[in-house]
Design a protein around this motif. Structure first.
Motif, PDB file in Angstrom:
ATOM      1  N   PRO A  35       0.690  -1.315  -0.060  1.00 16.92           N
ATOM      2  CA  PRO A  35       0.076   0.112  -0.013  1.00 16.92           C
ATOM      3  C   PRO A  35       0.833   1.277   0.057  1.00 16.92           C
ATOM      4  CG  PRO A  35      -0.913  -1.514   1.416  1.00 16.92           C
ATOM      5  CD  PRO A  35       0.266  -2.026   1.086  1.00 16.92           C
ATOM      6  N   GLN A  36       2.077   1.241   0.635  1.00 21.54           N
ATOM      7  CA  GLN A  36       2.601   2.666   0.646  1.00 21.54           C
ATOM      8  C   GLN A  36       3.401   2.676  -0.841  1.00 21.54           C
ATOM      9  OE1 GLN A  36       5.145   1.062   3.878  1.00 21.54           O
ATOM     10  NE2 GLN A  36       4.873   3.050   5.058  1.00 21.54           N
ATOM     11  N   LEU A  37       3.769   1.525  -1.431  1.00 19.39           N
ATOM     12  CA  LEU A  37       4.258   1.706  -2.717  1.00 19.39           C
ATOM     13  C   LEU A  37       3.340   2.249  -3.822  1.00 19.39           C
ATOM     14  CD1 LEU A  37       6.537  -1.733  -2.906  1.00 19.39           C
ATOM     15  CD2 LEU A  37       7.301   0.633  -2.546  1.00 19.39           C
ATOM     16  N   ALA A  38       2.144   1.869  -3.443  1.00 18.62           N
ATOM     17  CA  ALA A  38       1.007   1.989  -4.447  1.00 18.62           C
ATOM     18  C   ALA A  38       0.913   3.844  -4.234  1.00 18.62           C
ATOM     19  CB  ALA A  38      -0.040   1.588  -4.139  1.00 18.62           C
ATOM     20  N   GLU A  39       1.238   4.274  -3.079  1.00 19.00           N
ATOM     21  CA  GLU A  39       0.879   5.809  -3.005  1.00 19.00           C
ATOM     22  C   GLU A  39       2.233   6.637  -3.443  1.00 19.00           C
ATOM     23  OE1 GLU A  39      -0.929   7.109   0.316  1.00 19.00           O
ATOM     24  OE2 GLU A  39      -2.579   5.566   0.127  1.00 19.00           O
ATOM     25  N   LEU A  84       1.421  -1.745 -10.307  1.00 18.08           N
ATOM     26  CA  LEU A  84       1.445  -0.425  -9.836  1.00 18.08           C
ATOM     27  C   LEU A  84       0.944   0.551 -11.110  1.00 18.08           C
ATOM     28  CD1 LEU A  84       4.277  -0.102  -7.311  1.00 18.08           C
ATOM     29  CD2 LEU A  84       1.999  -0.630  -6.665  1.00 18.08           C
ATOM     30  N   VAL A  85      -0.349   0.639 -11.216  1.00 19.20           N
ATOM     31  CA  VAL A  85      -0.958   1.466 -12.422  1.00 19.20           C
ATOM     32  C   VAL A  85      -1.059   2.933 -11.672  1.00 19.20           C
ATOM     33  CG1 VAL A  85      -2.781   1.957 -13.840  1.00 19.20           C
ATOM     34  CG2 VAL A  85      -1.883  -0.255 -13.379  1.00 19.20           C
ATOM     35  N   ALA A  86      -0.675   3.911 -12.237  1.00 14.98           N
ATOM     36  CA  ALA A  86      -0.880   5.328 -11.967  1.00 14.98           C
ATOM     37  C   ALA A  86      -0.564   5.575 -10.440  1.00 14.98           C
ATOM     38  CB  ALA A  86      -2.116   5.775 -12.244  1.00 14.98           C
ATOM     39  N   PRO A  87       0.718   5.020  -9.831  1.00 16.21           N
ATOM     40  CA  PRO A  87       1.165   4.985  -8.536  1.00 16.21           C
ATOM     41  C   PRO A  87       0.930   6.583  -8.142  1.00 16.21           C
ATOM     42  CG  PRO A  87       3.125   4.791  -9.768  1.00 16.21           C
ATOM     43  CD  PRO A  87       2.028   4.370 -10.816  1.00 16.21           C
ATOM     44  N   ILE A 120      -6.468   6.431  -8.273  1.00 17.19           N
ATOM     45  CA  ILE A 120      -6.909   5.204  -9.154  1.00 17.19           C
ATOM     46  C   ILE A 120      -5.826   3.710  -8.931  1.00 17.19           C
ATOM     47  CG2 ILE A 120      -8.059   6.075 -10.816  1.00 17.19           C
ATOM     48  CD1 ILE A 120      -5.900   5.488 -12.895  1.00 17.19           C
ATOM     49  N   ALA A 121      -4.971   4.184  -8.300  1.00 14.45           N
ATOM     50  CA  ALA A 121      -3.725   3.081  -8.094  1.00 14.45           C
ATOM     51  C   ALA A 121      -4.437   1.975  -7.467  1.00 14.45           C
ATOM     52  CB  ALA A 121      -2.604   3.839  -7.264  1.00 14.45           C
ATOM     53  N   TRP A 122      -4.878   1.705  -6.211  1.00 16.23           N
ATOM     54  CA  TRP A 122      -5.254   0.855  -5.374  1.00 16.23           C
ATOM     55  C   TRP A 122      -6.362   0.209  -6.181  1.00 16.23           C
ATOM     56  CZ3 TRP A 122      -2.497  -1.616  -2.301  1.00 16.23           C
ATOM     57  CH2 TRP A 122      -2.917  -2.728  -1.629  1.00 16.23           C
ATOM     58  N   PRO A 123      -7.408   0.795  -6.851  1.00 16.56           N
ATOM     59  CA  PRO A 123      -8.571   0.062  -7.422  1.00 16.56           C
ATOM     60  C   PRO A 123      -7.851  -0.890  -8.658  1.00 16.56           C
ATOM     61  CG  PRO A 123      -9.336   2.052  -6.837  1.00 16.56           C
ATOM     62  CD  PRO A 123      -7.826   2.072  -6.342  1.00 16.56           C
ATOM     63  N   ALA A 124      -6.864  -0.034  -9.293  1.00 13.59           N
ATOM     64  CA  ALA A 124      -6.551  -0.656 -10.580  1.00 13.59           C
ATOM     65  C   ALA A 124      -5.811  -1.824 -10.206  1.00 13.59           C
ATOM     66  CB  ALA A 124      -5.569   0.285 -11.241  1.00 13.59           C
ATOM     67  N   LEU A 164      -7.931  -4.834  -9.388  1.00 14.52           N
ATOM     68  CA  LEU A 164      -8.595  -5.344 -10.583  1.00 14.52           C
ATOM     69  C   LEU A 164      -7.853  -6.077 -11.566  1.00 14.52           C
ATOM     70  CD1 LEU A 164     -11.202  -5.293 -12.332  1.00 14.52           C
ATOM     71  CD2 LEU A 164     -10.268  -3.282 -13.874  1.00 14.52           C
ATOM     72  N   ILE A 165      -6.438  -5.433 -11.850  1.00 15.24           N
ATOM     73  CA  ILE A 165      -5.366  -6.479 -12.699  1.00 15.24           C
ATOM     74  C   ILE A 165      -5.114  -7.636 -11.933  1.00 15.24           C
ATOM     75  CG2 ILE A 165      -3.141  -6.227 -13.285  1.00 15.24           C
ATOM     76  CD1 ILE A 165      -3.532  -3.240 -14.045  1.00 15.24           C
ATOM     77  N   HIS A 166      -4.871  -7.558 -10.480  1.00 18.87           N
ATOM     78  CA  HIS A 166      -4.627  -8.965  -9.962  1.00 18.87           C
ATOM     79  C   HIS A 166      -5.704  -9.944 -10.180  1.00 18.87           C
ATOM     80  CE1 HIS A 166      -2.673 -11.419  -7.061  1.00 18.87           C
ATOM     81  NE2 HIS A 166      -4.006 -11.517  -6.584  1.00 18.87           N
ATOM     82  N   PHE A 167      -7.000  -9.416  -9.951  1.00 21.08           N
ATOM     83  CA  PHE A 167      -7.986 -10.526 -10.200  1.00 21.08           C
ATOM     84  C   PHE A 167      -8.337 -10.976 -11.476  1.00 21.08           C
ATOM     85  CE2 PHE A 167     -12.625 -11.444 -10.908  1.00 21.08           C
ATOM     86  CZ  PHE A 167     -12.521 -12.579 -10.055  1.00 21.08           C
ATOM     87  N   LEU A 168      -8.274 -10.157 -12.372  1.00 19.94           N
ATOM     88  CA  LEU A 168      -8.451 -10.613 -13.953  1.00 19.94           C
ATOM     89  C   LEU A 168      -7.371 -11.193 -14.807  1.00 19.94           C
ATOM     90  CD1 LEU A 168     -10.895  -7.738 -14.961  1.00 19.94           C
ATOM     91  CD2 LEU A 168     -11.616 -10.174 -14.342  1.00 19.94           C
TER      92      LEU A 168
END
Length: 145
Positions: free
Chosen positions: A6-10, A38-41, A45-49, A52-56
């Motif tokens: 979570p810190q990296l995503a921020e 890490l999309v758009a870190p 939108i970083a965390w929801p993206a 979503l990528i992890h799931f799909l």
């Protein structure tokens, strides 16, 4: 400095590059890792993206250091596919030692991809993805085995 996903995503892309540059390569992971793109870190939108990528699409990698390779875990069920060679070499970012995940000779799908990872916290790796020589995104791998 100990960090988590979570810190990296921020963090901004520049902050991620600085952290990557100041981290050691570490040891090549063994076994299964959990991945996060890490999309758009550093944005909302970083965390929801990432979720979503992890799931799909992409769930992580399974490393086999004895054979010097890995397989990616893809799709919702974690199918093992897309092999890469794994070795230590100079990073394209800063010429310091890094762990290279090289798809150039192992995958028709990803033959232009080169990943580099470094251990930024115990069991947590920050990665860079190159398409050709262009750096296109960051990702994380967390050891699970």
């Amino acid at each position: 400095m100990v960090v988590d996903v979570p810190q990296l995503a921020e963090m901004s892309p520049d902050e991620l590059d600085t952290l990557f540059g100041s981290s050691p390569a570490g040891e090549i992971p063994v076994g299964r890792t959990k991945g996060a793109v890490l999309v758009a870190p550093g944005t909302d939108i970083a965390w929801p993206a990432k979720r979503l990528i992890h799931f799909l699409a992409w769930r992580g990698k399974v490393f086999n250091p004895q054979q010097g390779d890995l397989l990616n875990l893809i799709l919702p069920f974690g199918v093992r596919a897309v092999r890469a060679k794994v070795y230590k070499d100079a990073s394209w970012l800063d010429q310091n030692e890094t762990i290279v995940l090289d798809y150039s000779k192992t995958s028709r799908i990803a033959h232009k991809v080169r990943d580099e990872i470094r251990e930024v916290s115990p069991g947590l790796y920050l990665g860079l993805v190159y398409w050709g020589r262009d750096r296109i995104l960051h990702f994380t791998l967390t050891s699970t085995s």
